[in-house]
Enzyme design. Sequence first.
Site, PDB file in Angstrom:
ATOM      1  N   LYS A 209       0.851  -1.180   0.000  1.00 50.72           N
ATOM      2  CA  LYS A 209       0.000   0.000   0.000  1.00 50.72           C
ATOM      3  C   LYS A 209       0.894   1.240   0.000  1.00 50.72           C
ATOM      4  O   LYS A 209       1.865   1.311   0.757  1.00 50.72           O
ATOM      5  CB  LYS A 209      -0.887  -0.035   1.251  1.00 50.72           C
ATOM      6  CG  LYS A 209      -2.218   0.647   1.072  1.00 50.72           C
ATOM      7  CD  LYS A 209      -3.208   0.301   2.166  1.00 50.72           C
ATOM      8  CE  LYS A 209      -4.466   1.137   1.979  1.00 50.72           C
ATOM      9  NZ  LYS A 209      -5.513   0.800   2.963  1.00 50.72           N
TER      10      LYS A 209
ATOM     11  N   GLU B 166     -18.829  -5.607  10.820  1.00 49.79           N
ATOM     12  CA  GLU B 166     -19.768  -4.823  11.609  1.00 49.79           C
ATOM     13  C   GLU B 166     -20.760  -5.710  12.350  1.00 49.79           C
ATOM     14  O   GLU B 166     -21.137  -5.424  13.486  1.00 49.79           O
ATOM     15  CB  GLU B 166     -20.529  -3.836  10.705  1.00 49.79           C
ATOM     16  CG  GLU B 166     -19.667  -2.705  10.148  1.00 49.79           C
ATOM     17  CD  GLU B 166     -18.844  -3.109   8.938  1.00 49.79           C
ATOM     18  OE1 GLU B 166     -19.029  -4.237   8.426  1.00 49.79           O
ATOM     19  OE2 GLU B 166     -18.009  -2.305   8.492  1.00 49.79           O
TER      20      GLU B 166
ATOM     21  N   ARG C 267     -24.951  -2.282   8.021  1.00 48.52           N
ATOM     22  CA  ARG C 267     -24.520  -3.671   7.833  1.00 48.52           C
ATOM     23  C   ARG C 267     -24.892  -4.546   9.039  1.00 48.52           C
ATOM     24  O   ARG C 267     -24.924  -5.763   8.938  1.00 48.52           O
ATOM     25  CB  ARG C 267     -23.003  -3.645   7.625  1.00 48.52           C
ATOM     26  CG  ARG C 267     -22.295  -4.791   7.000  1.00 48.52           C
ATOM     27  CD  ARG C 267     -22.809  -5.343   5.723  1.00 48.52           C
ATOM     28  NE  ARG C 267     -22.435  -4.781   4.465  1.00 48.52           N
ATOM     29  CZ  ARG C 267     -21.264  -4.926   3.852  1.00 48.52           C
ATOM     30  NH1 ARG C 267     -20.294  -5.592   4.394  1.00 48.52           N
ATOM     31  NH2 ARG C 267     -21.069  -4.392   2.667  1.00 48.52           N
TER      32      ARG C 267
END
Lengths: 620, 620
Positions: A281, A360, A388
């Site tokens: 990343k 979640e 969610r």
Amino acid sequence: MKLLNGIDSPAALKDLTQQQLGHLAEEIREELIATVTRTGGHLASNLGVVELTLALHRVFRSPRDKIVWDVGHQCYVHKMLTGRRQQLATLRQYGGLSGYTCRDESEHDPFGAGHASTSVSAALGMATARDLASEHYHVVAVIGDGAITGGMALEALNHAGHLGSRLIVVLNHNGMSISPTVGALARILNKVRLDHRYHQAKEGGRWLIKSLPMGDNLWQVEQQFERALKGLVMPTMVWEEIGFTYVGPVDGHNIAEVEEALTQARDYPRGPTLVHVITTKGKGYSPAENDAVHFHGLSAKTAKAEAALTYSDVFARTVLKLSREDPKIVSITPAMPEGSCLNIVKHEFPDRFFDVGICEQHAITFAAGLAAQGFKPIVAIYSTFLQRAFDQVIHDVCLQDLPVIFAIDRAGIVGDDGKTHQGAFDISYLSMIPNLIVSAPKDENELQHLLYTAVRAEHPMAIRYPRCQVTGVEMDAALHEIPVGKGEIVREGKDIAIIAIGSMVMPALEAANELVSVGVDATVVNARFVKPLDTELILGVASRARQLITIEENSVIGGFGSMITALLRKEGMSNLPVRYLGIPDEFVEHGSQAIMRAKYKLDAKGIVWEILNIPGLVTV
Amino acid sequence: MKLLNGIDSPAALKDLTQQQLGHLAEEIREELIATVTRTGGHLASNLGVVELTLALHRVFRSPRDKIVWDVGHQCYVHKMLTGRRQQLATLRQYGGLSGYTCRDESEHDPFGAGHASTSVSAALGMATARDLASEHYHVVAVIGDGAITGGMALEALNHAGHLGSRLIVVLNHNGMSISPTVGALARILNKVRLDHRYHQAKEGGRWLIKSLPMGDNLWQVEQQFERALKGLVMPTMVWEEIGFTYVGPVDGHNIAEVEEALTQARDYPRGPTLVHVITTKGKGYSPAENDAVHFHGLSAKTAKAEAALTYSDVFARTVLKLSREDPKIVSITPAMPEGSCLNIVKHEFPDRFFDVGICEQHAITFAAGLAAQGFKPIVAIYSTFLQRAFDQVIHDVCLQDLPVIFAIDRAGIVGDDGKTHQGAFDISYLSMIPNLIVSAPKDENELQHLLYTAVRAEHPMAIRYPRCQVTGVEMDAALHEIPVGKGEIVREGKDIAIIAIGSMVMPALEAANELVSVGVDATVVNARFVKPLDTELILGVASRARQLITIEENSVIGGFGSMITALLRKEGMSNLPVRYLGIPDEFVEHGSQAIMRAKYKLDAKGIVWEILNIPGLVTV
């Protein structure tokens, strides 16, 4: 001249040499860095997929082949290569390019996203559609190692293995979703990342077996051993067990290697394949490579945003204070330790802080389990992501009346992230749940007191607050309880009454002060609680006003306004005219919060305008 | 005398011999069969866990140790052994025992359930609470092989492996959740079920390795090989890879064997363990063993219920008819092929029917993927379970305006299943979503036309219908489109207007006819659509009425009534008094639909009563 200037569509990539591709990757990185540090947006995740995106567009033929990006925040390179490079400077700005994939934006975006873990389900649906229609194209889902641990992605992988459809899942493995990926699966995957010897091990194992003096049984054993060895040294076996053919791992910054792996997967004649690509990343930009968390999402004006305190900061500081006083308080976040600012709590109370990953659903029921045993869990979650876990809020927390605290960040208009990330619905979807207290502070001082209140509420309680800098009011040193269901009058007036909730209280007050000049004297109520409402206060104010205006940074459908009118109706006061201000029945586009609030008349100026336009109210 | 009479608490089990336990299991089965065939409820799943439950209560000390049953429909034996045997005859009846675990009912139910896949999250939360409080008890989650493939359970297992908490997960593996379990994970697990040779294979592998003439490297290789072989022949490796110690598989009907495995897990000093128990659903009752699907959930009056046609039947027959005409129609259900009645579609169109397992989230986004490629997916899902996929409905379907059809079964009051299963919220949580059409038919004939309409709507559309027998109206042979947003007046009256939606239209009409005798002449509107509302019709009716009554089998908060008042408010007609009838702000207990509808005045008699009690309306 830039090579990029010649790339008007993915087809233009096909004829480039590997050397040219290397140059192109450099050019893309330069443009990305130059643009995104100015516009804001997701920099590190895009820098990580430059080579992967080039390889995808060389091996597959978009839009005929469907590339489905999970989350979609890593699609900037894809946008640059699919005819949207010239608009990159408009990224995440009102009227400009979305920061995510978007079906309306391009035929190269076959499925939009914003939330994590949806790509495999969507891609499997597309692959199934293709097969039913006897068509012949490829469907590729590109998913990160954080998103793949979301339950929904696991459901989809399981179903894909069951159906055996041709489907290519590219695992973009950088070890970070936003924060470093957590979970047991991450540990398995990281075995590969960390162990650079996997190639040798694989070869060595094969050699070892081949040298065994085992006679007739050898061949069978060797096959088993090879599969087994892969399972030991590499995570391939898990994939192969669930029905995926595993390809990789490959170095995600070596275009030729990625292309080769993708080609293998593309040409594999049957069933789902998983291509495991290792990326870094922030690759190629040392500030981002060294701090991918910070460079995950940049605000348009980084310097200013950093200096100012946000609601999230005040939330986390209060949690820290409360945690010091009460050992029963635990903090939970689904993959947002930085976004929620809870890192400071993690630092001081590592045992009472839980980052559960992009999960979640689990976050909420895990909290319910803690609450069932007498703890006081505070779940920090963005409004849009709490969707969610809607069923868990109802079924596991509120049905059992367990005292879980929902700290709902990014409630209301979120700005640049746009449609998929708006916190436009939480008041509506939470207010209908029995046992739940729903609140919103007018400022950061009230936020800290509401948190203190929630810890003592002995019922589930939601506190929603906006994504923005604090108002700058003085913070009380000592925390106190706010009686549940008690609002306050922040301005007394004799003509009309504005009943506001949360982030809309201060703009409403500002509007009221402006209205004086046109002869309108408005009462302004800070409702504080959507549920239970301060019945006495609201009915009292309503009985003295000619007109009521409700205002919320939430959908007007089933929201705060409808709670107020239901109250008036029940009390036989429905003849009082009420006007709802809030988010209308549409998905809110991206654009700065200021622009979008102005668009929906959710700022002082808009409120004044709305009030002046109420027929018969002002007779100038 | 029955052994069971001596069992007033789990402690009483400790001194029994294995032979006595065998007898006890027999007695339990007899009582279960005698009771549940009379009361209705989940028979097969409970017959499958008789020995497992006995073993759990001998090895663990409830309520000190926490036993968390996933779903909870297999908890009848647990209830019998924890002081609730005498009440078993009141099962699922109003005021009687719940058909699920329930914290309010007993200290032996540490966490309630009803929906699947929550137990591992809750148990991990409890185990974490225990460790933080430095307490010492065991936490056991008992989860089926169907529920364990739900994304949330996978999230929790991943987190459990990461945390390394002491936690015992008992996998109750019967190869059926309600229907046979689907998915790649199920296939892996079934390797064990199907291959009775696993013990030999394990031993044989070890022998093979030990006989290898490999010198110094042998030991290491053997270790690797053993682990690997387990992975090949058994699913253990997947568990061990994610951080669980695997125990089993054991025969779930051999009490001694189950006890031994549970004891091993209990005494294992650290980390999470998985105990793999193989059971037979319906064990010991041949009708149920041979047809566990049918005997999964029995209605109280099986014979009658079987004879009568339900809304689900009409739904499925219409889907079959539509599927014959349109090759783009596909049907999807998350583990409810029987409940939704879609089995008839599966039979005729096996390629266009998808049972995705207990994976509501994936079901919806998989449908969105199909819709994105031009298919017309119909997702059959119970109202209460659609809550699990709320974010997918918003983010993947409606935000992209994809034409997915949500066939929402069991909307409204569901009866015996109680709190966890009520379809009490869908109108509220769906109405606030932009782009979504929300409808409900007044009878089965309208249901078929609405389905026909939905297939042509080119937008996402929800159709909610109740869990009950059809009304018996004549069914039109030819299907036709109902204009979206068009309601109808089913009775003209001059005094008041009742605006009803879905299942409440016929009771409202009946009530109106009864009201004639007390001099009230009521208009009755069949709204058909909650969104978009038939503005013209409703405003017209409202302009002629003295009083409006809205009625819906849904929460009054944010529901149909609030949509109507929002319309009146917007049109400057808020001075017309409106009374909402619907489900109040509470979780609805179990009890027959008739009793519960009567309780909430959601039948003709109740509607009459409510109307007669409107102050000033009737002057008798």
